[in-house]
Enzyme design. Structure first.
Site, mmCIF file in Angstrom:
data_model
loop_
_atom_site.group_PDB
_atom_site.id
_atom_site.type_symbol
_atom_site.label_atom_id
_atom_site.label_comp_id
_atom_site.label_asym_id
_atom_site.label_seq_id
_atom_site.Cartn_x
_atom_site.Cartn_y
_atom_site.Cartn_z
ATOM 1 C CG ASP A 45 -86.755 51.197 -153.207
ATOM 2 O OD1 ASP A 45 -86.701 50.117 -152.591
ATOM 3 O OD2 ASP A 45 -87.147 51.287 -154.393
ATOM 4 C CB SER A 46 -86.801 48.800 -147.847
ATOM 5 O OG SER A 46 -85.402 48.828 -147.616
ATOM 6 C CG ASP A 84 -82.966 49.828 -154.114
ATOM 7 O OD1 ASP A 84 -82.550 48.981 -154.925
ATOM 8 O OD2 ASP A 84 -83.664 49.537 -153.125
ATOM 9 C CE LYS A 112 -82.017 46.228 -154.715
ATOM 10 N NZ LYS A 112 -83.447 46.428 -155.104
ATOM 11 C CD GLU A 114 -87.836 47.439 -157.257
ATOM 12 O OE1 GLU A 114 -89.008 47.448 -157.724
ATOM 13 O OE2 GLU A 114 -87.587 47.683 -156.066
ATOM 14 C CD GLU A 181 -88.679 41.688 -152.666
ATOM 15 O OE1 GLU A 181 -89.397 41.983 -151.696
ATOM 16 O OE2 GLU A 181 -88.002 42.517 -153.297
#
Length: 263
Positions: A45-46, A84, A112, A114, A181
């Protein structure tokens, strides 16, 4: 490149073979990355920041991840592909399953997500359905407002213990890979050595099983203040291909990240 599977990645950890990963968002770059030997790619999602021009990952939608996952898979048919689940796309089990199906059907091998303890039931439900899940703890960009910015996590004793606890709890719940991270190198070392699953670091020192960088950071084309853990591999290499080769080699040899690029 022969097809990369989760079993192969697990064997790399078992045999202490370090590996390089990179973010990818389109056909052309993913094709180049696979050709040069990158085994793992992340449709992150960067892209909200690197592709769409936002100042955070929060505006990214599931449709965006789906679109870019399809493009990357066309370029890299044999690489192991993570994608993501973006902000608020996994707030309930029902919503998570629906959105995960979209991403897996678009070509991802693994999703993925978070977060820590609150994701346990979500991970269990996905694992029951044979869906591969990668956890992501430490600095979690989707929580940027709560964390008051992009900064190192786990420096204080209580915070470090929380991150350790989250890693073990998520592994027990069923994640098959973990991203750490922006945490101290020695904290990442402790987690990596005590988990049975592969651990990928970004800004977390060289002790993790693998490393990942955002492609624009690796190539030195990101505007603004450079993050401590970012190394420009293109500036002395003359071509993107050579930059990728150097990145892979430095990760495999344990030379990247050095202390200069670690916390």
């Amino acid at each position: 490149m022969e097809s990369i599977t989760i079993s192969k990645i697990q064997n790399w950890k078992k045999n202490q073979i370090k590996f390089a990963a990179i973010t990818a968002y389109d056909f052309s770059f993913s094709r180049l990355f696979e050709k040069e030997g990158i085994p793992i790619m992340l449709v992150g999602d960067s892209l909200g920041m690197t592709i769409q021009g936002h100042n955070s990952t929060l505006p990214v939608k599931i449709q965006d991840i789906k679109y870019h996952t399809k493009a990357v898979r066309r370029g890299a048919p044999n690489s192991f592909l993570l994608s993501d689940l973006p902000f608020m796309s996994y707030y309930s089990i029902e919503e998570t399953l629906k959105n995960t199906a979209k991403i897996i059907q678009s070509g991802a091998n693994m999703i993925k997500i978070e977060g820590g303890k609150w994701l346990v039931e979500t991970v269990k439900e996905l694992s029951k359905r044979s869906i591969l899940v990668c956890g992501h703890i430490g600095l979690t960009p989707q929580s940027i407002n709560f964390l008051s910015g992009y900064k190192i996590q786990g420096k204080e004793k209580n915070d470090a213990q929380r991150i350790i606890d989250e890693a073990f709890i998520l592994e027990e719940a069923g994640i098959k890979m973990l991203v750490l991270e922006c945490i101290p190198s020695l904290l990442a070392k402790k987690i990596t050595e005590n988990l049975s699953i592969p651990v990928i670091g970004i800004g977390s020192g060289h002790h993790t099983d693998g490393q990942i960088l955002v492609m624009q950071d690796l190539l030195g084309i990101t505007d603004g203040k450079k993050l401590k853990f970012v190394k420009n591999f293109l500036c002395h290499n003359g071509s993107i291909q050579n930059a990728i080769k150097q990145y892979i080699n430095e990760v495999k040899n344990g030379n990247f990240p050095s202390e200069k690029y670690s916390f």
